[in-house]
Design a protein around this motif. Sequence first.
Motif, mmCIF file in Angstrom:
data_model
loop_
_atom_site.group_PDB
_atom_site.id
_atom_site.type_symbol
_atom_site.label_atom_id
_atom_site.label_comp_id
_atom_site.label_asym_id
_atom_site.label_seq_id
_atom_site.Cartn_x
_atom_site.Cartn_y
_atom_site.Cartn_z
ATOM 1 N N MET A 101 0.797 -1.245 -0.046
ATOM 2 C CA MET A 101 -0.097 0.119 0.123
ATOM 3 C C MET A 101 0.981 1.239 0.073
ATOM 4 S SD MET A 101 -3.184 -0.763 2.679
ATOM 5 C CE MET A 101 -2.410 -1.651 3.867
ATOM 6 N N VAL A 102 1.808 1.140 0.697
ATOM 7 C CA VAL A 102 2.747 2.493 0.960
ATOM 8 C C VAL A 102 3.272 3.043 -0.239
ATOM 9 C CG1 VAL A 102 4.554 3.522 2.089
ATOM 10 C CG2 VAL A 102 3.116 2.027 3.408
ATOM 11 N N THR A 103 2.960 4.114 -0.698
ATOM 12 C CA THR A 103 3.590 4.802 -1.991
ATOM 13 C C THR A 103 4.977 5.752 -1.606
ATOM 14 O OG1 THR A 103 2.178 6.794 -1.890
ATOM 15 C CG2 THR A 103 1.381 4.639 -2.927
ATOM 16 N N ILE A 108 7.144 10.509 0.909
ATOM 17 C CA ILE A 108 7.757 11.948 1.102
ATOM 18 C C ILE A 108 7.052 12.871 1.917
ATOM 19 C CG2 ILE A 108 8.510 13.788 -0.436
ATOM 20 C CD1 ILE A 108 9.168 11.472 -2.358
ATOM 21 N N ALA A 109 5.766 12.876 1.666
ATOM 22 C CA ALA A 109 4.665 13.915 2.121
ATOM 23 C C ALA A 109 4.746 13.632 3.852
ATOM 24 C CB ALA A 109 3.301 13.809 1.572
ATOM 25 N N ARG A 110 4.807 12.379 3.969
ATOM 26 C CA ARG A 110 4.365 12.215 5.492
ATOM 27 C C ARG A 110 5.847 12.618 6.310
ATOM 28 N NH1 ARG A 110 2.349 11.062 10.241
ATOM 29 N NH2 ARG A 110 2.569 8.758 11.045
ATOM 30 N N GLY A 111 6.891 11.807 5.936
ATOM 31 C CA GLY A 111 8.078 12.446 6.495
ATOM 32 C C GLY A 111 8.252 12.577 7.763
ATOM 33 N N TRP A 114 11.087 8.683 11.434
ATOM 34 C CA TRP A 114 11.538 7.227 11.082
ATOM 35 C C TRP A 114 11.111 6.828 9.594
ATOM 36 C CZ3 TRP A 114 6.706 5.255 9.984
ATOM 37 C CH2 TRP A 114 5.825 5.856 10.522
ATOM 38 N N THR A 115 10.584 7.600 8.801
ATOM 39 C CA THR A 115 10.094 7.161 7.636
ATOM 40 C C THR A 115 11.290 6.749 6.785
ATOM 41 O OG1 THR A 115 8.291 9.066 7.719
ATOM 42 C CG2 THR A 115 8.734 7.818 5.475
ATOM 43 N N ASP A 116 11.424 5.498 6.306
ATOM 44 C CA ASP A 116 12.443 4.964 5.619
ATOM 45 C C ASP A 116 12.795 5.616 4.324
ATOM 46 O OD1 ASP A 116 12.735 2.973 7.805
ATOM 47 O OD2 ASP A 116 11.414 1.767 6.706
ATOM 48 N N ILE A 174 20.883 1.003 5.121
ATOM 49 C CA ILE A 174 20.913 0.425 6.390
ATOM 50 C C ILE A 174 19.790 0.901 7.252
ATOM 51 C CG2 ILE A 174 21.887 -0.653 8.350
ATOM 52 C CD1 ILE A 174 24.663 -0.358 7.168
ATOM 53 N N LYS A 175 18.878 -0.124 7.845
ATOM 54 C CA LYS A 175 17.861 0.333 8.783
ATOM 55 C C LYS A 175 18.288 -0.413 9.887
ATOM 56 C CE LYS A 175 12.783 -0.052 9.665
ATOM 57 N NZ LYS A 175 11.799 0.249 8.885
ATOM 58 N N PHE A 176 18.194 0.359 11.151
ATOM 59 C CA PHE A 176 18.587 -0.247 12.405
ATOM 60 C C PHE A 176 17.172 -0.227 13.248
ATOM 61 C CE2 PHE A 176 20.031 -0.471 16.591
ATOM 62 C CZ PHE A 176 20.864 -1.723 16.650
ATOM 63 N N VAL A 181 9.879 -5.640 11.484
ATOM 64 C CA VAL A 181 8.856 -4.760 10.933
ATOM 65 C C VAL A 181 8.584 -3.655 12.087
ATOM 66 C CG1 VAL A 181 7.479 -6.837 10.048
ATOM 67 C CG2 VAL A 181 7.271 -6.334 12.352
ATOM 68 N N ASP A 182 9.470 -3.197 12.840
ATOM 69 C CA ASP A 182 9.619 -2.078 13.717
ATOM 70 C C ASP A 182 9.950 -0.920 12.948
ATOM 71 O OD1 ASP A 182 8.965 -0.630 16.053
ATOM 72 O OD2 ASP A 182 10.471 -1.819 17.168
ATOM 73 N N TYR A 183 9.441 0.400 13.346
ATOM 74 C CA TYR A 183 10.025 1.502 13.069
ATOM 75 C C TYR A 183 11.620 1.669 13.306
ATOM 76 C CZ TYR A 183 4.908 2.722 12.927
ATOM 77 O OH TYR A 183 3.519 2.730 12.808
HETATM 78 C C1 LIG Z 1 1.638 -0.535 10.595
HETATM 79 C C2 LIG Z 1 2.342 0.279 9.906
HETATM 80 C C3 LIG Z 1 3.742 0.223 9.736
HETATM 81 C C4 LIG Z 1 4.438 1.070 9.112
HETATM 82 N N1 LIG Z 1 6.060 0.876 9.084
HETATM 83 C C5 LIG Z 1 6.603 1.731 8.511
HETATM 84 C C6 LIG Z 1 7.907 1.616 8.322
HETATM 85 O O1 LIG Z 1 8.701 0.801 8.925
HETATM 86 N N2 LIG Z 1 8.786 2.474 7.657
HETATM 87 C C7 LIG Z 1 8.079 3.601 6.796
HETATM 88 O O2 LIG Z 1 8.927 4.299 6.163
HETATM 89 N N3 LIG Z 1 6.828 3.615 6.741
HETATM 90 C C8 LIG Z 1 6.055 2.773 7.474
HETATM 91 N N4 LIG Z 1 4.493 2.842 7.452
HETATM 92 C C9 LIG Z 1 4.105 3.826 6.539
HETATM 93 C C10 LIG Z 1 4.112 5.427 7.096
HETATM 94 O O3 LIG Z 1 3.803 5.204 8.477
HETATM 95 C C11 LIG Z 1 3.039 6.285 6.312
HETATM 96 O O4 LIG Z 1 1.748 5.493 6.627
HETATM 97 C C12 LIG Z 1 3.167 6.070 4.845
HETATM 98 O O5 LIG Z 1 4.541 6.737 4.466
HETATM 99 C C13 LIG Z 1 2.207 6.923 4.230
HETATM 100 O O6 LIG Z 1 2.113 6.677 2.746
HETATM 101 P P1 LIG Z 1 0.713 6.357 1.845
HETATM 102 O O7 LIG Z 1 1.032 5.956 0.546
HETATM 103 O O8 LIG Z 1 0.090 5.142 2.669
HETATM 104 O O9 LIG Z 1 0.234 7.737 2.006
HETATM 105 P P2 LIG Z 1 -1.299 8.227 2.662
HETATM 106 O O10 LIG Z 1 -1.485 7.675 4.157
HETATM 107 O O11 LIG Z 1 -2.262 8.165 1.362
HETATM 108 O O12 LIG Z 1 -0.978 9.789 2.878
HETATM 109 C C14 LIG Z 1 -0.107 10.214 3.962
HETATM 110 C C15 LIG Z 1 -0.108 11.660 3.868
HETATM 111 O O13 LIG Z 1 0.544 12.059 2.690
HETATM 112 C C16 LIG Z 1 -0.237 12.795 1.581
HETATM 113 N N5 LIG Z 1 0.150 12.503 0.170
HETATM 114 C C17 LIG Z 1 0.020 11.148 0.024
HETATM 115 N N6 LIG Z 1 0.457 11.334 -1.368
HETATM 116 C C18 LIG Z 1 0.909 12.432 -1.645
HETATM 117 C C19 LIG Z 1 0.954 13.137 -2.851
HETATM 118 N N7 LIG Z 1 1.382 12.428 -4.041
HETATM 119 N N8 LIG Z 1 1.220 14.228 -3.002
HETATM 120 C C20 LIG Z 1 0.992 14.957 -1.890
HETATM 121 N N9 LIG Z 1 0.731 14.782 -0.575
HETATM 122 C C21 LIG Z 1 0.420 13.158 -0.549
HETATM 123 C C22 LIG Z 1 -1.556 12.464 2.294
HETATM 124 O O14 LIG Z 1 -2.430 13.678 1.978
HETATM 125 C C23 LIG Z 1 -1.407 12.417 3.451
HETATM 126 O O15 LIG Z 1 -1.227 13.573 4.266
HETATM 127 C C24 LIG Z 1 3.741 1.982 8.354
HETATM 128 C C25 LIG Z 1 2.500 2.004 8.328
HETATM 129 C C26 LIG Z 1 1.584 1.266 8.924
HETATM 130 C C27 LIG Z 1 0.076 1.329 8.894
#
Ligand SMILES: Cc1cc2nc3c(=O)[nH]c(=O)nc-3n(C[C@H](O)[C@H](O)[C@H](O)COP(=O)(O)OP(=O)(O)OC[C@H]3O[C@@H](n4cnc5c(N)ncnc54)[C@H](O)[C@@H]3O)c2cc1C
Length: 281
Positions: A101-103, A108-111, A114-116, A174-176, A181-183
């Motif tokens: 699911m994660v894009t 980048i936007a979430r940032g 710990w985002t990888d 490298i992720k530590f 599956v942890d952050y």
């Molecule tokens: C259980 C769990 C574990 C996770 N573990 C990790 C991990 O270990 N490492 C990691 O890096 N991430 C992890 N994630 C993912 C991370 O926390 C974010 O949820 C993810 O980065 C968001 O990506 P998304 O594509 O789902 O974005 P969304 O949830 O759809 O959007 C997130 C935000 O970004 C904005 N956005 C999204 N796409 C765009 C775009 N193209 N332009 C402008 N704004 C945009 C949205 O409006 C929203 O504000 C985990 C998530 C979950 C649920």
Amino acid sequence: MKNVEAFIRPDTIEEVLENMALPGSLAVAGGTTVALSKDPAVLRIVDLSGVPSLKRIETEADKIVLGAMVTMTDLLLTEAPIPLCLRQAARAVSSTPIRNMVTVGGEIARGVYWTDLPVPLLALDATVKICAKGSSRLISMRDLYQEHPSKNLAAGEVITKIYIPMTHHSSAFIKFAKTEVDYAMLNVAASVHLSAEGLIEHALVAIGAVTPLAQRLAAVEEALRGQRLSEDLLRSVGTLAVQGLKLRKDFRVSSEYQSEMVTVHVARVIEQAVNNAGEQK
Ligand SMILES: Cc1cc2nc3c(=O)[nH]c(=O)nc-3n(C[C@H](O)[C@H](O)[C@H](O)COP(=O)(O)OP(=O)(O)OC[C@H]3O[C@@H](n4cnc5c(N)ncnc54)[C@H](O)[C@@H]3O)c2cc1C
């Protein structure tokens, strides 16, 4: 999001931008964060998943172009010659269902700290294309991450593409973390360009999770320029990496431990990036 009145799934980017220009619009990508949002100001959700161009991975002469809706699983499975550190970071994101699911755009936007994915994108000197109704602009990951990316994204703006130059062929990430599956407690990435004699002509090094936001390590990059890999060099850049670094407080770990992690892993990721030369696509 109790005030949401509409969920729209356009199939063109123009329609996405039209809808995003309306007040109260929120883009949804993979939905892994948006699904948890309780923001009452959101009136309209604009789903980006219907736009085919946002899901493509393309190779141009000197760069890879990622659509913002490319998932972590897409990065793992693609046959395109994407840099190794990007695949390693995509693999490090949580579990298979989450990676499906994660894009890239969402990461980048979430940032959060710990985002990888932002860490290898910084180490690859990626550029981000941001569009709004009637306008578009390019911004380097480095500039986008001078402060939290949400502060650099105006209302109505959408990340559409990410350009990765193919000039740093050898890289590592490298992720530590406590478990697979942890952050992250620490993320590090490096990309290097070696001369024919094996000298480091150019290196980009980035760090995340120990700092409030992913960032480049300019002093380390400078110290590597023109050098040959050696134990002394790795020891000195490992020590240099932690100097002046603003460590964020982390309830999981002491600042002394964080410093030690940085010293060890910055040296290790640079060593891996150099040793990976010639083995990568
Ligand atoms: C259980 C769990 C574990 C996770 N573990 C990790 C991990 O270990 N490492 C990691 O890096 N991430 C992890 N994630 C993912 C991370 O926390 C974010 O949820 C993810 O980065 C968001 O990506 P998304 O594509 O789902 O974005 P969304 O949830 O759809 O959007 C997130 C935000 O970004 C904005 N956005 C999204 N796409 C765009 C775009 N193209 N332009 C402008 N704004 C945009 C949205 O409006 C929203 O504000 C985990 C998530 C979950 C649920």
